[in-house]
Design a protein around this motif. Structure first.
Motif, PDB file in Angstrom:
ATOM      1  N   LEU A 695       0.841  -1.202   0.000  1.00  0.00           N
ATOM      2  CA  LEU A 695       0.000   0.000   0.000  1.00  0.00           C
ATOM      3  C   LEU A 695       0.869   1.242   0.000  1.00  0.00           C
ATOM      4  CD1 LEU A 695      -2.862  -0.958   2.504  1.00  0.00           C
ATOM      5  CD2 LEU A 695      -2.776  -1.217   0.006  1.00  0.00           C
ATOM      6  N   PRO A 696       0.345   2.325  -0.557  1.00  0.00           N
ATOM      7  CA  PRO A 696      -0.919   2.409  -1.283  1.00  0.00           C
ATOM      8  C   PRO A 696      -0.792   1.868  -2.716  1.00  0.00           C
ATOM      9  CG  PRO A 696       0.156   4.549  -1.289  1.00  0.00           C
ATOM     10  CD  PRO A 696       1.026   3.641  -0.487  1.00  0.00           C
ATOM     11  N   ILE A 697      -1.946   1.510  -3.285  1.00  0.00           N
ATOM     12  CA  ILE A 697      -1.946   0.991  -4.659  1.00  0.00           C
ATOM     13  C   ILE A 697      -1.915   2.202  -5.590  1.00  0.00           C
ATOM     14  CG2 ILE A 697      -3.106  -0.540  -6.296  1.00  0.00           C
ATOM     15  CD1 ILE A 697      -4.476  -1.877  -3.866  1.00  0.00           C
ATOM     16  N   ARG A 698      -0.690   2.696  -5.789  1.00  0.00           N
ATOM     17  CA  ARG A 698      -0.475   3.921  -6.573  1.00  0.00           C
ATOM     18  C   ARG A 698      -0.545   3.604  -8.064  1.00  0.00           C
ATOM     19  NH1 ARG A 698       4.734   4.437  -3.503  1.00  0.00           N
ATOM     20  NH2 ARG A 698       5.501   3.655  -5.483  1.00  0.00           N
ATOM     21  N   PRO A 699      -0.823   4.625  -8.878  1.00  0.00           N
ATOM     22  CA  PRO A 699      -0.852   4.405 -10.332  1.00  0.00           C
ATOM     23  C   PRO A 699       0.442   3.791 -10.867  1.00  0.00           C
ATOM     24  CG  PRO A 699      -1.840   6.519  -9.812  1.00  0.00           C
ATOM     25  CD  PRO A 699      -1.286   5.980  -8.519  1.00  0.00           C
ATOM     26  N   ASP A 700       1.602   4.238 -10.369  1.00  0.00           N
ATOM     27  CA  ASP A 700       2.856   3.685 -10.895  1.00  0.00           C
ATOM     28  C   ASP A 700       2.974   2.201 -10.580  1.00  0.00           C
ATOM     29  OD1 ASP A 700       3.206   4.727  -8.162  1.00  0.00           O
ATOM     30  OD2 ASP A 700       5.232   3.924  -8.334  1.00  0.00           O
ATOM     31  N   ARG A 701       2.469   1.808  -9.405  1.00  0.00           N
ATOM     32  CA  ARG A 701       2.519   0.382  -9.042  1.00  0.00           C
ATOM     33  C   ARG A 701       1.578  -0.423  -9.939  1.00  0.00           C
ATOM     34  NH1 ARG A 701       2.966   1.242  -2.462  1.00  0.00           N
ATOM     35  NH2 ARG A 701       5.199   0.816  -2.370  1.00  0.00           N
ATOM     36  N   VAL A 702       0.410   0.153 -10.223  1.00  0.00           N
ATOM     37  CA  VAL A 702      -0.554  -0.550 -11.081  1.00  0.00           C
ATOM     38  C   VAL A 702       0.019  -0.684 -12.488  1.00  0.00           C
ATOM     39  CG1 VAL A 702      -2.850  -0.438 -12.107  1.00  0.00           C
ATOM     40  CG2 VAL A 702      -2.523   0.213  -9.711  1.00  0.00           C
ATOM     41  N   LEU A 703       0.629   0.396 -12.978  1.00  0.00           N
ATOM     42  CA  LEU A 703       1.186   0.354 -14.339  1.00  0.00           C
ATOM     43  C   LEU A 703       2.329  -0.638 -14.426  1.00  0.00           C
ATOM     44  CD1 LEU A 703       1.275   4.041 -15.607  1.00  0.00           C
ATOM     45  CD2 LEU A 703      -0.175   2.163 -16.409  1.00  0.00           C
ATOM     46  N   SER A 704       3.233  -0.604 -13.455  1.00  0.00           N
ATOM     47  CA  SER A 704       4.398  -1.488 -13.570  1.00  0.00           C
ATOM     48  C   SER A 704       4.019  -2.945 -13.298  1.00  0.00           C
ATOM     49  CB  SER A 704       5.543  -1.026 -12.664  1.00  0.00           C
ATOM     50  OG  SER A 704       5.114  -0.984 -11.340  1.00  0.00           O
ATOM     51  N   ALA A 705       2.957  -3.174 -12.529  1.00  0.00           N
ATOM     52  CA  ALA A 705       2.523  -4.559 -12.294  1.00  0.00           C
ATOM     53  C   ALA A 705       1.773  -5.109 -13.502  1.00  0.00           C
ATOM     54  CB  ALA A 705       1.633  -4.622 -11.056  1.00  0.00           C
ATOM     55  N   GLY A 706       1.198  -4.214 -14.301  1.00  0.00           N
ATOM     56  CA  GLY A 706       0.454  -4.650 -15.481  1.00  0.00           C
ATOM     57  C   GLY A 706      -0.829  -5.374 -15.104  1.00  0.00           C
ATOM     58  N   THR A 707      -1.334  -6.161 -16.039  1.00  0.00           N
ATOM     59  CA  THR A 707      -2.569  -6.897 -15.791  1.00  0.00           C
ATOM     60  C   THR A 707      -2.362  -8.352 -16.179  1.00  0.00           C
ATOM     61  OG1 THR A 707      -3.382  -6.380 -17.990  1.00  0.00           O
ATOM     62  CG2 THR A 707      -4.058  -4.905 -16.216  1.00  0.00           C
ATOM     63  N   ASN A 708      -3.219  -9.183 -15.652  1.00  0.00           N
ATOM     64  CA  ASN A 708      -3.206 -10.590 -16.016  1.00  0.00           C
ATOM     65  C   ASN A 708      -4.609 -10.936 -16.497  1.00  0.00           C
ATOM     66  OD1 ASN A 708      -2.598 -13.244 -16.343  1.00  0.00           O
ATOM     67  ND2 ASN A 708      -2.555 -13.740 -14.146  1.00  0.00           N
ATOM     68  N   VAL A 709      -4.899 -10.387 -17.676  1.00  0.00           N
ATOM     69  CA  VAL A 709      -6.254 -10.477 -18.222  1.00  0.00           C
ATOM     70  C   VAL A 709      -6.278 -11.554 -19.296  1.00  0.00           C
ATOM     71  CG1 VAL A 709      -8.002  -9.193 -19.501  1.00  0.00           C
ATOM     72  CG2 VAL A 709      -6.675  -8.053 -17.730  1.00  0.00           C
ATOM     73  N   PRO A 710      -7.262 -12.458 -19.239  1.00  0.00           N
ATOM     74  CA  PRO A 710      -7.339 -13.494 -20.276  1.00  0.00           C
ATOM     75  C   PRO A 710      -7.415 -12.859 -21.671  1.00  0.00           C
ATOM     76  CG  PRO A 710      -8.922 -13.914 -18.515  1.00  0.00           C
ATOM     77  CD  PRO A 710      -8.344 -12.564 -18.261  1.00  0.00           C
ATOM     78  N   GLU A 711      -6.718 -13.460 -22.617  1.00  0.00           N
ATOM     79  CA  GLU A 711      -6.663 -12.860 -23.955  1.00  0.00           C
ATOM     80  C   GLU A 711      -8.016 -12.884 -24.650  1.00  0.00           C
ATOM     81  OE1 GLU A 711      -3.522 -14.130 -26.563  1.00  0.00           O
ATOM     82  OE2 GLU A 711      -2.080 -14.028 -24.896  1.00  0.00           O
TER      83      GLU A 711
END
Lengths: 716, 188
Positions: A695-711
């Motif tokens: 924490l906190p779930i900052r924008p930079d953390r969200v961007l660098s973590a990316g997503t794990n979204v089914p294709e």
């Protein structure tokens, strides 16, 4: 006028929404807070804080500023009166930061080194800024991280045990069908009540009078008497209106410095902290580094729960953020280990901050439960239901009441949880990924001894006198409702006099204990009063007064696990292009004892949940390794939720009176923040498929973590 | 005790809540401190003293301003409205009444600033000023509906640490409705 003494049956004032007794004063600006009260000959003190993080004060060059216009005095360690810090107060031994100007040692950046007093605040401020202080600087260490070699297990204290163990964690983990092993961190967080700490001290007819902003005038008056070696009866502290506290408004350098200066100058002195000073001199929440290991069998039943947390404290005082304790209430397992360790650094001492222990602890534990739900394929609510303990997991004591399942079921129904597809990363609205999450909450329900007096006045009204503090909780109104209900009269006929140490000892507003403690004392005094009034006869002009002291009754309270519980639900939207996380809605359902005033209780629970939004997404104090101080210690550099950050947040409750409390109260001040950040973090995972454990779930953390979204998303 | 006129101080006249006040002030004195320390108008609160929290919001010639960033000497000749000047005698302004009825506060310390901001929000909105969340900003589009989202955005200069935002938004919305109703009555 005299009235006869018969009084009717209960009115049902309790549980009925009522606007605040002092509401009119608050919306017209008439309510006077500690820094608002005019006094003749008032002088203004300005604190000077150290600019080094470790070392000694070599000299304070006060001559130059004493020559500045209006300057009356410069107090520092070489000329300040000696005071006493060798005592045990209501929350233990004092943090040395309140023992102002007693030594040359500087243990952290922001340590009070001087007080400049002048006729006008502008003069005091300029002189304080001009004051040259020379230091012998020493190397400092302010860097907190997991596994710091200096971390140690603290001694047990009345606030909790450092470590609890049962069973063999390693063996049960090895035998588990599902295992979660994850590390979580939470940052340094600051209370930031809107009203800065302020105290005005003056001597009046041989008594030290302090107009203060605090969470408990008994607390402050008792300690000031100790500090200045005064008879307890010769100190009076009042705090009619208090602009928020959240754990930070106990005894702080403001009251001590103001009283010291008023004594030296023999005139009233006011000391108000600046917003920036508040970042180092009033306490804060320690950062935490936590590791949670959960092991469960194929049905999701926990076999092992291991929660280890580390926090920091200063080199001069030990305060433990007891994050690991939340698991001792929420879940049982044959192998159960919880421990809090601490490391001493060259930083200010942390202190209680809303939901101490449970707020950061529940973030780690409730996220870990969500990870276990994901691994086991069991719905997060169902997983928690399967792990409901019958008795205290460690204590073995029965719960006074435990309606957590009822909270989760009611929350599930109202939030629409049943329709949730548990798979992450499936819901998209343009650039937004959507997700939902939940978490459980608990917070200890405590009570402290208090005294009260209730008077039946000759004119048919009633006066309640109790040294309670209303820091925004609605205590003044709640006390009026409790008294009115017990008296069986309309609340309009009850007047509450409070926030004055002359009224006798009472609990402070903290630990979710205030209203419960005061209501107990008030209801006890009313019981006594009713007995006396039942004898009949006229009420004399001075009225009939009954007094109470709850010490004995509280001491006789059966040992039980007493807690408020709750279920938190959140829906978030995550902008995959900017990394921004928006909370769309939140719902919290609580089992928090009898609700005295639904209007103010709901507001307070919602406020706690909004603290959870802040904690999840915004709040983070950054310490600069080189200087040992903060980067941007103000309300621009330290963002907490503004109006635009807060969506529709709803709080409600299930029926849950505490059977052993005379009014049935448990406490609502803190449980609202517990679990809230975890619910949001779990929703972010559900939206993005990525776990955010820091924490906190900052924008930079969200961007660098990316997503794990089914294709191949459905419909894509 | 105020300083006598000198190179670092002046005697100024401020118009506050319709009343003129003549007072000597140190040139460093902010409007906020002049209100609080010189005129005993302590309803205006000091939360940060650097323009970040909104607790000291007042109306300057009808527009909201943080009084901590305004020097008292620069406020001469302007109409200052503080929280003490909002009610009509004993009759609360609809915004005040809505904050009271809907519990749009907790500790109450940010409340005077919230209320002064809310008064300005209603004016700004009525005059068609857009906010960052207004979607149609064409002048001819007229005022967008004062939705909760619009209120949240427009009230975001006023921090509330107690977290009373949900009821603050409700209070502003209710006051906006009352205002619309009143205006319709006048037209009718």
């Amino acid at each position: 006028m005299t009235t006869t003494t018969g009084i009717p049956a209960a009115t049902g004032a309790l549980g009925t929404a009522r606007t605040r007794v002092e509401g009119r004063d608050k919306v017209t600006g008439a309510a006077r807070y500690a820094g608002d009260i005019p006094l003749p000959e008032l002088a203004h003190g300005w604190l000077v804080l150290s600019t080094v993080a470790r070392g000694r004060v070599r000299s304070v060059e006060s001559d130059a500023v004493l020559a500045m216009p209006g300057v009356l005095a410069v107090l520092h360690h070489q000329n300040a009166p000696r005071i006493n810090l060798d005592y045990v107060g209501m929350v233990g031994r004092p943090d040395p930061v309140i023992g102002v100007f007693q030594q040359d040692r500087v243990p952290f950046r922001g340590w009070p080194v001087a007080l400049v007093v002048a006729e006008r605040p502008e003069q005091a401020r300029e002189a304080a800024e001009q004051l040259v202080v020379h230091y012998d600087q020493e190397p400092h260490d302010v860097t907190f991280y997991a596994g710091h070699p200096g971390a140690y297990t603290p001694e047990d204290s009345p606030f909790g045990r450092a470590e609890e163990t049962k069973g063999d964690v390693e063996a049960e983990l090895a035998a588990s069908a599902f295992v979660v092993d994850a590390e979580y961190t939470t940052p340094e967080e600051h209370h930031n009540p809107m009203e800065p700490h302020a105290a005005t001290a003056h001597w009046d007819d041989g008594r030290l009078e302090v107009l203060d902003s605090n969470q408990g005038s008994t607390w402050v008056a008792t300690e000031l008497a100790q500090i200045f070696s005064l008879d307890p009866g010769s100190v009076r502290v009042r705090s009619e209106h208090v602009g928020g506290g959240f754990g930070s408004k106990g005894v702080r350098p403001t009251q001590v410095a103001a009283a010291m200066a008023a004594t030296v100058l023999q005139r009233p002195v006011r000391v108000v902290m600046t917003r920036r000073q508040m970042f180092s001199a009033i306490g804060y929440r320690s950062p935490t580094a936590q590791r949670v290991r959960l092991g469960a069998d194929a049905s999701g039943k926990l076999r092992a729960l291991d929660h280890r947390s580390e926090c920091l404290t200063s080199t001069v005082h030990e305060f433990i953020e007891r994050s690991a304790s939340v698991g001792r209430v929420l879940y049982d397992a044959p192998a159960h280990h919880t421990s809090d360790r601490v490391v001493r650094l060259d930083v200010p001492t942390p202190t209680f901050m809303r939901g101490p222990g449970e707020a950061p602890g529940s973030f780690a534990l409730e996220c870990a439960l969500d990870e276990l739900a994901e691994k086991s394929g069991i719905d997060p609510i169902e997983l928690r239901v399967r792990n409901e303990p019958d008795r205290g997991p460690i204590s073995g004591l029965p719960f006074s009441s435990r309606n957590l399942v009822a909270c989760m079921e009611e929350g599930s129904r109202r939030f629409g949880w049943a329709d949730r597809d548990p798979r992450p990363g499936l819901r998209r609205e343009g650039r937004w990924l959507l997700g939902t999450g939940m978490a459980a909450a608990s917070f200890h329900s405590g009570v402290g001894p208090s005294t009260a007096a209730v008077t039946a006045e000759a004119n048919g009204t009633f006066t309640v006198r109790i040294n309670a503090a209303d820091i925004g909780t609605g205590a003044r109104t709640a006390i009026a409702l409790v008294a009115a209900d017990a008296l069986g009269v309309d609340p309009e006929r009850v007047r509450v006099v409070m926030a004055d140490s002359d009224l006798g000892p009472a609990m402070f507003a903290g630990g979710s204990m205030g209203t419960r403690s005061w209501a107990w004392a008030v209801s006890m005094a009313v019981g006594e009063l009713r007995e006396r009034l039942a004898l009949g006869g006229d009420i004399p002009p001075e009225g009939i007064t009954a007094r109470s002291d709850t010490s004995e009754a509280i001491g006789a309270l059966a040992q039980k696990e007493r807690h408020s519980f709750g279920a938190q639900f959140a829906e978030v939207a995550v902008d995959v292009t900017s990394g921004e996380v928006r909370v769309r809605r939140m719902l919290g359902i609580f089992a928090a004892g009898r609700i005295v005033n639904p209007l103010t209780a709901r507001n307070q629970l919602v406020g706690g949940m909004i603290w959870g939004i802040s904690m999840a997404l915004h709040e983070e104090a950054i310490r600069d390794r080189a200087s040992g101080g903060h980067v941007g210690p103000d309300l621009a550099g330290y963002h907490f939720a503004a109006n635009a950050d807060v969506p529709l947040v709803e709080a409600d409750w299930v029926d849950d009176p505490d059977p052993d409390d005379p009014v049935g109260i448990k406490g609502v001040g803190e449980v609202g923040i517990v679990g809230a950040a975890a619910a949001i973090a779990n929703a972010v995972w559900h939206a993005t498929g990525v776990r955010h454990r820091h924490l906190p779930i900052r924008p930079d953390r969200v961007l660098s973590a990316g997503t794990n979204v089914p294709e191949h998303r459905p419909g894509a | 005790m105020a300083p006598a006129p000198s190179p670092t101080s002046s005697v100024i006249t401020l118009t506050i809540n319709g009343e003129k006040h003549t007072l000597p002030v140190d040139h460093r004195t902010t409007l906020l401190d002049a209100l609080r320390d010189h005129l005993d108008l302590t309803g205006t609160k000091k939360g940060c003293d650097q323009g970040q929290c909104g607790a000291c919001t007042v109306l300057l010639d009808g527009r909201r301003a943080v009084s901590c960033l305004q020097l008292a000497v620069a406020a001469e000749g302007r109409e200052v409205t503080t929280i003490e000047g909002v009610a009509d005698g004993d009759r609360l302004h609809p915004v005040q009444q809505a904050f009271l009825d809907l519990d749009g506060y907790q500790c109450g310390y940010c409340t005077p600033g919230q209320i002064c901001s809310a008064l300005a929000v209603l004016e700004e909105h009525a005059e068609g000023w857009p906010s960052a969340v207004t979607t149609d900003v064409r002048p001819e589009a007229g005022p967008a509906p004062l939705t909760p989202e619009e209120i949240r955005e427009r009230m975001s200069g006023n921090l509330c640490r107690c977290g009373a935002y949900v009821s603050i938004v409700q209070a502003v919305a209710r006051a906006a409705e009352a205002r619309t109703d009143r205006n319709e009555e006048v037209v009718a």
